[in-house]
Design an enzyme around this catalytic site. Structure first.
Site, PDB file in Angstrom:
ATOM      1  N   LYS A 173       0.847  -1.194   0.000  1.00  0.00           N
ATOM      2  CA  LYS A 173       0.000   0.000   0.000  1.00  0.00           C
ATOM      3  C   LYS A 173       0.881   1.242   0.000  1.00  0.00           C
ATOM      4  CE  LYS A 173      -1.680   3.036   2.596  1.00  0.00           C
ATOM      5  NZ  LYS A 173      -1.865   4.265   1.815  1.00  0.00           N
ATOM      6  N   GLU A 248      10.585   1.026   9.950  1.00  0.00           N
ATOM      7  CA  GLU A 248      11.488   2.119   9.563  1.00  0.00           C
ATOM      8  C   GLU A 248      10.761   3.399   9.909  1.00  0.00           C
ATOM      9  OE1 GLU A 248      14.439   1.851   8.507  1.00  0.00           O
ATOM     10  OE2 GLU A 248      14.657   0.042   7.301  1.00  0.00           O
ATOM     11  N   CYS A 282      13.763  10.784   6.163  1.00  0.00           N
ATOM     12  CA  CYS A 282      13.851  10.237   7.520  1.00  0.00           C
ATOM     13  C   CYS A 282      15.251  10.449   8.087  1.00  0.00           C
ATOM     14  CB  CYS A 282      13.467   8.771   7.516  1.00  0.00           C
ATOM     15  SG  CYS A 282      14.282   7.841   6.230  1.00  0.00           S
ATOM     16  N   GLU A 381      11.198  15.657  15.281  1.00  0.00           N
ATOM     17  CA  GLU A 381      11.397  15.620  13.836  1.00  0.00           C
ATOM     18  C   GLU A 381      10.482  16.652  13.174  1.00  0.00           C
ATOM     19  OE1 GLU A 381       9.811  12.180  11.740  1.00  0.00           O
ATOM     20  OE2 GLU A 381      11.718  12.017  10.683  1.00  0.00           O
TER      21      GLU A 381
END
Ligand code: NAP
Ligand code: MG
Length: 479
Positions: A173, A248, A282, A381
């Site tokens: 997906k 991840e 990331c 982040e």
């Protein structure tokens, strides 16, 4: 307008519900394509297709044949690199030069895993007299893959190539915000002669198609790439079935610059590490930690270069494109607003190209410093072109500061001192440490993944094949 449909069993079709979602071009803020809004029934059909593939032919396909499929795919991907790069830029807004790198790396994943397919080996184990013990590395069976919007081309390629190399059939997906290159990869896979039921793709919303995939009882292993919050939901769903997963998740990666660093090497890389993909990476180098004795001078030089960053539409090949969506822009601006409220000094800002469309999701790249160590700009982040500079006192302080976030994905270290290079390589709590380089040009060979809230399990390299297989031990008593 382009359409993206669901792929099950080699057949493209609309969602079971008949509904579609608009995919928006972030450079202009207008619809680009309509994608099928897949849901639970579509996931169900995709899992049935993958299961059928695995059990009827894929599991018994010789490893060398799996490798040849992947090698054909690598060649098709390399030949389509220009087209894939343009499509990725249209879908994500990233500068063309960067999409070109992504397209090259995507083809490399297929090339790398093509070579690995017939080298997945077990061990023989010395055991009791009259016995023979050995291990087999077997595929999980049907793997589920959920990927984000920031690198659909690279991440689609890396997770599909590794899963097929290991002998799994899969359901993927992609993210609702960007998925056109993933669909193109699937088309190329059909052209490459990869059996049509081995790769199944369901577009749709995370809460619908994504959640249905995460919860599906017919999946044997899940590879998730995305935020820690959604990763936790996917892990909870995996726990209900006691199945394995790899995660991840995000990062708050430091670039650590010591007084003996080579500035000419460090400066362009430090800049590139936060500007790449408008900071939506990331492994973005979002914290600039600089030894106090050179802090003022190094940060001043960084600021001079930072102010010159070109921000604009992908066709003009700037350094930095728009962020992916209005939601993402609002999120980044939220950080900028709290930084203003907290009185954090702005050291430099870049300007958005006057020709960039008013409706595009551009944000002003901003360098802050010194950022207080406890501030959210030092800890959280941002996922945008925002860099936080912080001074440190000595090596111990640098290590403490670098490790002082919930994340642990990657780190960059800039020093000419060999002993220090080794010490930091060991002391930093993260999945990859780069010394006097960063990002390593895609590095498909290099195991990648996190510690702490950046996740667990590894993608890339042979470690990915390890995680995409299970170890079986066979013990034969032969007297
Ligand atoms: P996200 O919201 O977690 O989305 C990632 C994927 O999960 C998308 O396909 C999303 O679908 C899907 N999803 C959303 N809700 C779901 C649910 N309830 N159940 C199952 N799947 C669901 O992350 P994002 O905002 O798109 O991406 C940014 C984050 O990903 C950042 O934290 C970044 O650091 C991280 N990231 C990590 C890596 C890495 O390799 N470590 C790489 C890239 C990004 P929809 O988009 O359709 O909602
Ligand atoms: Mg999302």
């Amino acid at each position: 307008m382009q359409q993206a449909q669901i792929l099950t069993g080699g057949r493209w079709h609309a969602a079971h519900s008949g509904q579609t979602l608009a995919l928006v071009d972030p450079s202009v803020g207008a619809p680009l394509a309509a994608i099928a809004r897949g849901g639970a029934p579509d996931i169900d059909a995709a899992v049935i297709s993958a299961r059928h593939a695995f059990e009827t032919h894929w599991e018994i396909t010789p490893a060398v044949e799996r490798g040849r499929h992947l090698a054909r795919m690598a060649a098709l991907m390399a030949a389509a690199a220009d087209e894939l790069a343009r499509l990725e830029s249209r879908d994500t807004g990233k500068p063309l030069k960067q999409s070109r790198v992504d397209a090259t790396v995507a083809a490399r994943y297929f090339e790398y895993y093509a070579g690995a397919a017939d080298k997945i080996q077990g061990d023989t184990i010395p055991f009791l007299p009259g016995h023979q013990a050995f291990t087999l590395r077997e595929p999980h069976g049907v793997t589920g893959h959920i990927i984000p919007w920031n690198y659909p081309l690279q991440m689609g390629a890396r997770t599909v190539a590794a899963a097929l190399c290991a002998g799994n059939a899969l359901v993927l997906k992609p993210a609702e915000e960007a998925c056109l290159t993933v669909m193109r990869i699937a088309e190329l896979a059909l052209e490459a002669g990869i059996p049509p039921d081995v790769i199944n793709i369901v577009t749709g919303l995370g809460e619908e198609a994504g959640a249905a995939l995460a919860a599906h009882p017919g999946i044997d292993h899940i590879c998730f790439t995305g935020s820690p919050a959604v990763g936790a939901l996917v892990q909870k769903a995996a726990a209900d079935h006691n199945r394995s997963c790899t995660m991840e998740l995000g990062g708050k990666s430091p670039q650590i610059v010591f007084a003996d660093a080579d500035w000419d090497k460090a400066l362009p890389t430090v800049l590139g590490a936060i500007v790449q993909n408008a900071g939506q990476t990331c492994s973005a180098g979002s914290r600039l930690l600089v030894e106090r004795s050179i802090y003022d001078d190094f940060v001043a030089e960084t600021a001079k270069r930072f102010a010159k960053i070109k921000v604009g539409a992908w066709e003009s090949d700037p350094d930095c494109g728009p962020v992916i969506s209005e939601i993402q822009r609002a999120r980044v601006r939220g950080f900028i607003d709290t930084a203003a409220a907290d009185g954090i000094p702005i050291l430099a800002q870049a300007e958005i190209d006057a020709g960039a469309a008013a409706g595009g999701y551009y944000v002003t790249p901003t360098l802050y410093g010194p950022v207080p160590r406890g501030n959210r700009l030092a800890k959280e982040e941002v996922f945008g072109p925002v860099l936080s500079a912080i001074p440190f006192d000595d090596e111990d302080d640098a290590i403490r500061l670098a490790n002082d976030t919930d994340y642990g994905l990657t780190a960059g270290v800039w020093t000419e001192n060999g002993g220090r290079q080794m010490r930091l390589g060991k002391a930093l709590k993260c999945g990859q440490v780069f010394v006097n380089c960063y990002g390593a040009g895609g590095g498909v060979e290099l195991p990648f993944g996190g510690m702490k809230r950046s996740g667990f399990g590894r993608e890339k390299g042979l470690e990915a094949v390890h995680d995409l297989t299970v170890c079986k031990t066979v013990i034969i008593k032969h007297d």
